[in-house]
Design an enzyme around this catalytic site. Structure first.
Site, PDB file in Angstrom:
ATOM      1  N   TYR A 165     -10.706   3.011   5.196  1.00  0.00           N
ATOM      2  CA  TYR A 165      -9.591   2.538   4.293  1.00  0.00           C
ATOM      3  C   TYR A 165     -10.087   1.914   3.055  1.00  0.00           C
ATOM      4  O   TYR A 165     -10.858   1.202   2.933  1.00  0.00           O
ATOM      5  CB  TYR A 165      -8.759   1.538   4.970  1.00  0.00           C
ATOM      6  N   SER A 225       0.832  -1.220  -0.110  1.00  0.00           N
ATOM      7  CA  SER A 225       0.009   0.023   0.106  1.00  0.00           C
ATOM      8  C   SER A 225       0.947   1.369   0.037  1.00  0.00           C
ATOM      9  O   SER A 225       0.290   2.449  -0.040  1.00  0.00           O
ATOM     10  CB  SER A 225      -1.127  -0.099   1.175  1.00  0.00           C
TER      11      SER A 225
END
Ligand SMILES: *[C@@H]1O[C@H](CO)[C@@H](O)[C@H](O)[C@H]1NC(C)=O
Ligand SMILES: *[C@@H]1O[C@H](CO)[C@@H](O)[C@H](O)[C@H]1NC(C)=O
Ligand SMILES: *[C@@H]1O[C@H](CO)[C@@H](O)[C@H](O)[C@H]1NC(C)=O
Ligand SMILES: *[C@@H]1O[C@H](CO)[C@@H](O)[C@H](O)[C@H]1NC(C)=O
Ligand SMILES: *[C@@H]1O[C@H](CO)[C@@H](O)[C@H](O)[C@H]1NC(C)=O
Ligand SMILES: *[C@@H]1O[C@H](CO)[C@@H](O)[C@H](O)[C@H]1NC(C)=O
Ligand SMILES: *[C@@H]1O[C@H](CO)[C@@H](O)[C@H](O)[C@H]1NC(C)=O
Ligand SMILES: *[C@@H]1O[C@H](CO)[C@@H](O)[C@H](O)[C@H]1NC(C)=O
Ligand SMILES: *[C@@H]1O[C@H](CO)[C@@H](O)[C@H](O)[C@H]1NC(C)=O
Ligand SMILES: *[C@@H]1O[C@H](CO)[C@@H](O)[C@H](O)[C@H]1NC(C)=O
Ligand SMILES: *[C@@H]1O[C@H](CO)[C@@H](O)[C@H](O)[C@H]1NC(C)=O
Ligand SMILES: *[C@@H]1O[C@H](CO)[C@@H](O)[C@H](O)[C@H]1NC(C)=O
Length: 587
Positions: A229, A113
């Site tokens: 998220y 990420s």
């Protein structure tokens, strides 16, 4: 009307001690960001120590808490002065037989990420309008959906504020079906799963499938309600950018990030196996993340992430420094006072990172995980420091190494900032426009920034006068906190000054702006003497930001000081200050 300040100080001594902890200095650097960190004595001591403790962990003298045979890692510390790390350390796990035989700053790791940070950087560097609505450029989202797509902007997607589900397909755990059924999960058949993107069941989703499936998703939160998220957000942004520019994600990444920044070991997975750290455990190395690449499918190296970190810290990575400052801001909060969310920063706010001088420090981080890889990049703008941790192996090494580096380097950076600020603590004398002498003493005590200890004009204490003035004209803000601090304003400009050794010539100096920071004392029962319940309930509110530049005298804000500083010559600065006086402060 006029209070006797000295008496009041004595009488309220106990209260003053209590209010010191409530001081709210400026946000950001409390002293000038330290420079030349690679030459700093405390920073060098800390990095030598880091090398030593890591060597001790690898030779078995101390237990690192992770398996060093199965883990390879590259860690480094970057300062805003240089794109090369000021310290780095590499380790190749003995069980890591595949990939590169020598792990170094150019070794490729999957960064999971951290890709979100690089993709957001790419989007900002294209200069697109981040307030644009996603539906304008991904028309498929105009279909019937429980999600309020019309309210979702590029910024909402980049900053985890769209409220859409985090992933598409791959967060299904089909491959654990028998295990999870045994653990009591309700039984499922293959037909119960989505038609694409499910690991071990079907193939990756095409863009058409993704955009069709996403219309059926339920929102997790309304747009802009709270951070949720999301990886899939970055795929949507890549589609929008493709619509706007006509180029696909990898082309945009090359054009806006990789080529202009000179990155040589960053890109969409799969990377180059002969240059990679490859763990002996199950890993995603060599995989193609297809349309999930923008949210999690990049590989990178310590050298390349150091370039991104340094260019961000020195505010040159976007077209203006203001854009970088905006990027390094939170967009939303979590329920914890210590965790904020940016675009796509994971911001850790703590007062415990420099134990000898506790104060608020924000770490702008992005962590990343892929199968067999975990990583984190952390930026501390206050000190101009970046911390990079890349690991290949079991997931437990990354948080251990990130904590180690932050805990060792930040106190050293604080020490160095204080050492470099010692040059401001001379007794300063200046002659103002009316030929009157102004004197000022700044002290580097244990509090935030520099303490304004003494400030006189023609022998009269302006600190005392200020408190009296405050009680006449500024009462609506609350009483002045007598602990007055001085901080860098983060503004400096080149200027000319008379040469102290030859007054017929001028020399070029850097004129730094500093701010005297006023805070007010909070409402507390002890201070007010009120017997009404609840006094002090809001005592932690920070007021200083509301007072900067507020008080003017003859067209000048009284809280602003300028001081010229020779680049690289601390001794000359002291002489210059003493001999010619450089404080342009007026009252
Ligand atoms: C090195 O680390 C140890 C353990 O954290 C600490 O006690 C020591 O003060 C450190 N030394 C330096 C020079 O930073
Ligand atoms: C392990 O490394 C540390 C730090 O370099 C060193 O002081 C120590 O002697 C080493 N121990 C062994 C057993 O090699
Ligand atoms: C920032 O660092 C880069 C090198 O990485 C340098 O080229 C640039 O001039 C620096 N910019 C500023 C404003 O310091
Ligand atoms: C790009 O967006 C426009 C406006 O929504 C739309 O008309 C067009 O079809 C889109 N192009 C592609 C290739 O999706
Ligand atoms: C992106 O475009 C380039 C050049 O047209 C092409 O080679 C590449 O395969 C494309 N990538 C994807 C993921 O479609
Ligand atoms: C992979 O890296 C090796 C070693 O640096 C290099 O020789 C080779 O050309 C690279 N392969 C590709 C496809 O870039
Ligand atoms: C190394 O790579 C080979 C070929 O891909 C694979 O068969 C083997 O399992 C790998 N070994 C380890 C320890 O990762
Ligand atoms: C290291 O990896 C090997 C291969 O996956 C595994 O068998 C072993 O248990 C691992 N060791 C540790 C301590 O995790
Ligand atoms: C300040 O002093 C200098 C030198 O003593 C003198 O030339 C100048 O006129 C004075 N300026 C004022 C405003 O009094
Ligand atoms: C403040 O400075 C003045 C002038 O230099 C001096 O007379 C006075 O003693 C100083 N006060 C303190 C508290 O340092
Ligand atoms: C400075 O102080 C002296 C002594 O108190 C006084 O005589 C003089 O007038 C003052 N000068 C100014 C400009 O205020
Ligand atoms: C950093 O150190 C170098 C070499 O000692 C010196 O030339 C340079 O002026 C220093 N820069 C700053 C900002 O102190």
């Amino acid at each position: 009307m006029f209070r006797n300040t000295k008496l009041q100080l004595l009488a309220t001594g106990a209260v003053l001690i209590a209010t010191v902890s409530a001081i709210c200095p400026v946000e950001g650097p409390l002293l000038a960001r330290p420079t030349n960190l690679s030459k700093s004595i405390p920073v060098s001591a800390a990095t030598r120590n880091l090398t030593k403790v890591l060597q001790s962990a690898l030779n078995g003298t101390i237990n690192p808490g992770f398996n060093t045979a199965n883990t390879s890692f590259s860690v480094g510390i970057v300062s805003l002065d240089s794109p090369s790390p000021i310290w780095e350390f590499h380790h190749r796990g003995t069980a890591n037989v595949n990939g590169t035989s020598k792990v170094d700053a150019d070794t490729q790791y999957l960064v999971g990420s951290i890709s979100k940070m690089i993709s957001n950087l790419m989007i900002l560097r294209t200069g697109v309008d981040t307030e644009a609505k996603i539906t304008e450029f991904v028309p498929e989202l105009k279909g019937k959906s429980a999600i309020d797509w019309e309210s979702i902007t590029f910024e909402a997607l980049g900053a985890h504020l769209s409220g859409i589900p985090p992933n598409s397909g791959f967060s299904e755990f089909y491959y654990l079906l028998p295990v999870l059924e045994q653990l009591g999960f309700p039984p499922l058949t293959k037909d119960d799963f989505p038609d694409c993107g499910v690991t071990a069941l079907n193939t990756a989703c095409s863009k058409e499938q993704l955009l069709q499936n996403v219309l059926n998703y339920e929102p997790i939160a309304p747009p802009f309600q709270r951070p949720v998220y999301s990886s899939f957000s970055l795929s949507l942004l890549a589609y929008a950018l493709q619509n706007i520019t006509g180029n696909n994600y990898t082309e945009l990444l090359n054009e806006y990030v990789i080529n202009p920044l000179g990155l040589v070991n960053t890109g969409a997975s799969p990377g180059n196996t002969s240059r990679a750290a490859i763990p002996p455990i199950d890993s995603s190395w060599g995989g193609d993340y297809l349309d999930n690449t923008p949210g999690g499918g990049l590989f990178s190296s310590l050298s390349d992430l150091s370039i991104i970190a340094q260019r961000t810290l020195n505010k040159s990575i976007l077209s203006t420094p203001a854009e970088v400052r905006k990027w390094l801001k939170p967009s939303s909060f979590t329920s914890s006072l210590n965790s904020l969310v940016g675009m796509p920063w994971e911001i850790f706010r703590s007062t415990n990172l420099t134990p000898s001088h506790p104060h608020t420090i924000d770490i702008y981080s992005k962590s990343g995980g892929a199968f067999g890889y975990t990583s984190q990049i952390s930026l501390v703008d206050q000190y101009g420091i970046g911390i990079i941790v890349l690991t290949a192996g079991p997931a437990d090494a990354q948080p251990i190494l990130s904590d180690l580096l932050a805990a060792m380097i930040l106190p050293a950076a604080e020490d160095e900032a204080r050492t470099q600020s010692a040059k401001y603590t001379n007794h300063l004398t200046a002659i103002d426009k009316t030929n009157v002498t102004i004197e000022m003493d700044l002290e580097l005590d244990s509090g935030p920034g520099l303490k304004l200890k003494n400030f006189t004009r023609n022998g009269t204490s302006l600190l005392d006068s200020l408190e009296k003035f405050w009680s006449i004209a500024m009462v609506q803000f609350g009483p002045l906190d007598p602990d007055i601090r001085v901080h860098p304003a983060d503004i400096s400009n080149p200027a000319m000054m008379p040469n102290p050794s030859n007054s017929s010539t001028e020399i070029e100096v850097i004129k730094e702006e500093w701010l005297i920071t006023f805070s007010t004392q909070p409402n507390t029962a002890a201070r007010i003497g009120s017997e009404l319940p609840g006094q002090g309930a809001m005592k932690d509110w920070c007021t200083s930001w509301q007072l900067a530049g507020w008080i003017n005298w003859g067209g000048e804000p009284i809280d602003r000081c300028s001081s010229p500083v020779f680049e690289g010559d601390v001794k000359a600065i002291n002489e210059l200050k003493l001999e010619t006086g450089v404080i342009e402060e007026e009252f």
